[in-house]
Design a protein around this motif. Structure first.
Motif, PDB file in Angstrom:
ATOM      1  N   ASN A 142       0.854  -1.180   0.000  1.00 14.86           N
ATOM      2  CA  ASN A 142       0.000   0.000   0.000  1.00 14.86           C
ATOM      3  C   ASN A 142       0.893   1.233   0.000  1.00 14.86           C
ATOM      4  O   ASN A 142       1.831   1.320   0.795  1.00 14.86           O
ATOM      5  N   ILE A 143       0.607   2.168  -0.887  1.00 15.46           N
ATOM      6  CA  ILE A 143       1.373   3.411  -0.941  1.00 15.46           C
ATOM      7  C   ILE A 143       0.415   4.584  -1.015  1.00 15.46           C
ATOM      8  O   ILE A 143      -0.732   4.449  -1.441  1.00 15.46           O
ATOM      9  N   ARG A 144       0.890   5.729  -0.597  1.00 17.10           N
ATOM     10  CA  ARG A 144       0.107   6.956  -0.707  1.00 17.10           C
ATOM     11  C   ARG A 144       0.688   7.791  -1.837  1.00 17.10           C
ATOM     12  O   ARG A 144       1.890   7.967  -1.934  1.00 17.10           O
ATOM     13  N   LEU A 145      -0.190   8.280  -2.696  1.00 19.44           N
ATOM     14  CA  LEU A 145       0.194   9.140  -3.814  1.00 19.44           C
ATOM     15  C   LEU A 145      -0.647  10.397  -3.752  1.00 19.44           C
ATOM     16  O   LEU A 145      -1.770  10.379  -3.246  1.00 19.44           O
ATOM     17  N   SER A 146      -0.110  11.469  -4.309  1.00 22.64           N
ATOM     18  CA  SER A 146      -0.921  12.674  -4.398  1.00 22.64           C
ATOM     19  C   SER A 146      -2.046  12.423  -5.398  1.00 22.64           C
ATOM     20  O   SER A 146      -1.915  11.604  -6.318  1.00 22.64           O
ATOM     21  N   SER A 147      -3.128  13.114  -5.227  1.00 27.14           N
ATOM     22  CA  SER A 147      -4.259  12.972  -6.152  1.00 27.14           C
ATOM     23  C   SER A 147      -3.841  13.315  -7.576  1.00 27.14           C
ATOM     24  O   SER A 147      -4.275  12.668  -8.533  1.00 27.14           O
TER      25      SER A 147
ATOM     26  N   ASP B 272      -0.765  13.052  -8.933  1.00 24.55           N
ATOM     27  CA  ASP B 272       0.054  11.973  -9.492  1.00 24.55           C
ATOM     28  C   ASP B 272      -0.799  10.765  -9.863  1.00 24.55           C
ATOM     29  O   ASP B 272      -0.621  10.173 -10.923  1.00 24.55           O
ATOM     30  N   LEU B 273      -1.726  10.404  -8.997  1.00 27.00           N
ATOM     31  CA  LEU B 273      -2.588   9.255  -9.295  1.00 27.00           C
ATOM     32  C   LEU B 273      -3.410   9.520 -10.550  1.00 27.00           C
ATOM     33  O   LEU B 273      -3.545   8.650 -11.416  1.00 27.00           O
TER      34      LEU B 273
ATOM     35  N   GLN C 225      -2.834   0.017 -11.858  1.00 29.39           N
ATOM     36  CA  GLN C 225      -1.994  -0.743 -10.932  1.00 29.39           C
ATOM     37  C   GLN C 225      -0.916  -1.506 -11.695  1.00 29.39           C
ATOM     38  O   GLN C 225       0.216  -1.630 -11.230  1.00 29.39           O
TER      39      GLN C 225
END
Length: 106
Positions: free
Chosen positions: A47-52, A54-55, A70
């Protein structure tokens, strides 16, 4: 199913009638198969967090490539760790600086 244009319909029809032939060599096919095998084995979850932003950009790129986002992320990470992801040119964008602004020298 999404609507397709006339060009895409022609391709689909040709495919369904068996009129399309692969232009890949045996060597190219073996490389692609090996790459698919190497990236297809997914036995761990991360699980990783990305900025909105970047996503969103990743999702757009994935749509352009015709793959799930993914899968694109996994592919980029695989290429990076295997040394096959290289930077073409170094450019400064508004998003590449902490302040969101280009440098005065740009």
């Amino acid at each position: 199913m999404a609507k397709i244009d006339a060009y895409e319909q022609d391709i689909l029809t040709a495919f369904e009638k068996g009129r399309l032939k692969s232009v890949a060599t045996k060597g190219e096919l073996e490389k692609l198969k090996a790459a698919a095998r190497a990236t297809a084995v997914k036995d761990r979850r991360v699980n990783i967090r990305l900025s909105s932003i970047d996503l969103g950009d990743i999702q757009v790129k994935a749509l352009e490539e015709g793959i799930p986002y993914q899968t694109l992320i996994a592919s980029v990470l695989h290429k990076y760790v295997s040394g096959r992801l290289v930077e073409k040119t170094k450019t400064t964008t508004a998003r590449s600086t902490p302040s969101g602004r280009k440098h005065a020298s740009d």
